[in-house]
Write a protein that holds these residues in place. Structure first.
Motif, PDB file in Angstrom:
ATOM      1  N   SER A 127       0.823  -1.207   0.000  1.00 14.65           N
ATOM      2  CA  SER A 127       0.000   0.000   0.000  1.00 14.65           C
ATOM      3  C   SER A 127       0.855   1.254   0.000  1.00 14.65           C
ATOM      4  N   LYS A 151      -0.677  10.762  -0.714  1.00 13.98           N
ATOM      5  CA  LYS A 151      -1.751   9.771  -0.656  1.00 13.98           C
ATOM      6  C   LYS A 151      -2.894  10.252   0.234  1.00 13.98           C
ATOM      7  N   ALA A 162      -5.421   5.483   2.584  1.00 14.61           N
ATOM      8  CA  ALA A 162      -4.329   4.645   2.095  1.00 14.61           C
ATOM      9  C   ALA A 162      -3.188   4.593   3.100  1.00 14.61           C
TER      10      ALA A 162
END
Length: 410
Positions: free
Chosen positions: A98, A375, A379
């Motif tokens: 991620s 981000k 996330a």
């Protein structure tokens, strides 16, 4: 006998169990395992690894990790030095989760995954947001499409040469005063170039006060929050002698006198300490006996590149550090290096403008990782979730509230 080569391959393919990953990490911590890790990385380099096809964000992470690996490998394994970008690419391909890289070979298997309760739409990251306060009371909301202002001898412009706008009119030099104040909110960052050519990057929730013109005998600015400084050398003459004009940064009773160029200062009010991290040149840290700045500090220490001064009230601790985690924010990253959850969460709170509360007993785990500040919050939380933390995000009275749940609240 355990086949660590096979186990390492399974780890890179995310096929290890939690117990196997722990076993692998313990092996690599040993001297024998450390050498075996280098051999495994070298063998991995024989495979096709084209870093030119990676995304720009991954390229930046590779650059950061490459510099980090170099500090560890160049003394013991000099043959690896020219392969560092590819080593970083191999590691990135193997253990990026991620967008978060957990150290050089830290596994996400160590922690249990838990769902995150997001109340509504995701929270976007901060951006180029700042206000410029003039001495006569005017306040200019700076353009979010720009990221920098330049202060000239008699004018202010953006980095592209455009003139800031106040109300419906362009800002003019007649509005200049002796002191300007540049302020970034929570979720904001901005840059400024001072009249002497020095460049300063402001992190979120930061205030910088500086004059429109520096005096001949010294240059002084005032900081609350966090900023990275790249100070330009400036010289003057007295009689037949040429001397360097001092540059000083004042923050909460701490005085940093610049004898070099590049350093980072973290001096947030809510923290119990201040950190000055030097990447290039020299700085002298001075502490005053009381909050108001007196004529001379009561304590002084000198920093060399790769050192950090931590000030607790009237005490100064100097230590050698990896500077990358402390300046990564300037390049658009959170870089967590063996930090406690509250340290990492406080950085997120400033960047995403969050109110934070803790419920129950929060695990005293250590967090490793690099994650882009571009981000959205969800996330980033999904990445931090791998550390064993659990979150709940709610909105109340127009504010975003992040609740960190202890193990007894799950």
């Amino acid at each position: 006998m355990i086949n660590y080569k096979e186990l390492y391959t399974r780890f890179l393919n995310c096929q290890c169990s939690k117990e196997e990953a722990k076993l692998l990490l313990e092996h690599f911590r040993s001297e024998e395992g450390d050498m075996e890790l280098v051999a495994l990385i070298e063998s991995r380099l024989a495979e096709e690894t084209d870093i030119t096809e990676l995304a720009a964000e991954d390229q930046q992470i590779i650059s950061l990790i490459g510099r980090r690996i170099e500090k560890v490998t160049q003394r013991r394994y000099p043959r690896l030095k020219r392969w560092l970008p590819y080593v970083a690419a191999v590691l990135l391909a193997g253990i990026t989760l991620s967008g978060l890289l957990w150290g050089t070979y830290i596994s996400s298997y160590f922690m249990n995954e838990r769902p995150i309760d997001v109340a509504s739409d995701d929270i976007l990251p901060g951006g180029n947001r700042a206000t410029l306060h003039l001495g006569d009371g005017q306040v200019i909301a700076l353009n979010e499409d720009q990221n920098k202002i330049i202060l000239g001898e008699d004018h202010i412009t953006y980095g592209n040469g455009a003139i800031p706008v106040f109300g419906q009119h362009e800002f003019r030099s007649s509005s200049f005063s002796d002191t300007l104040t540049l302020t970034t909110p929570r979720g904001g960052t901005y840059q400024v170039t001072l009249p002497d050519g020095s460049n300063i990057w402001l992190n979120a929730n930061t205030t910088l006060k500086y004059p429109t013109r520096f005096r001949q005998e010294q240059r002084v600015v005032f900081l609350e929050g966090e900023a990275f400084f790249e100070v330009a050398a400036q010289f003057s003459r007295q009689s037949m002698h040429k001397y360097r004009i001092p540059f000083k940064v004042i923050s909460h009773g701490q005085e940093v006198e610049v004898l070099g160029t590049k350093f980072n200062i973290s001096a947030y009010k809510e923290n119990m300490h201040m950190q000055t991290t030097l990447t290039e040149g020299k700085v002298r840290i001075g502490i005053h006996s009381s909050r108001p700045v007196s004529s001379s500090p009561t304590k002084n220490v000198m920093l060399m590149p790769g050192q950090q001064a931590v000030v607790y009230d009237q005490a100064i601790e100097v230590k050698n550090v990896d500077t990358e985690p402390y300046i990564a924010w300037k390049d658009g990253f959170f870089h967590f290096d063996h930090v406690l959850p509250k340290v990492a969460i406080s950085e997120l709170a400033r960047w995403y403008d969050l109110d934070v509360t803790y419920e129950g007993s929060v695990p005293e785990v250590r967090i490793f990782g690099i994650v882009s500040r571009d981000k959205p919050l969800h996330a980033v939380l999904k990445s931090l979730e791998k550390s064993g933390l659990a979150f709940k995000l709610v909105r109340s009275s127009g504010r975003n509230k992040l609740i960190i749940l202890g193990e007894d609240r799950l």
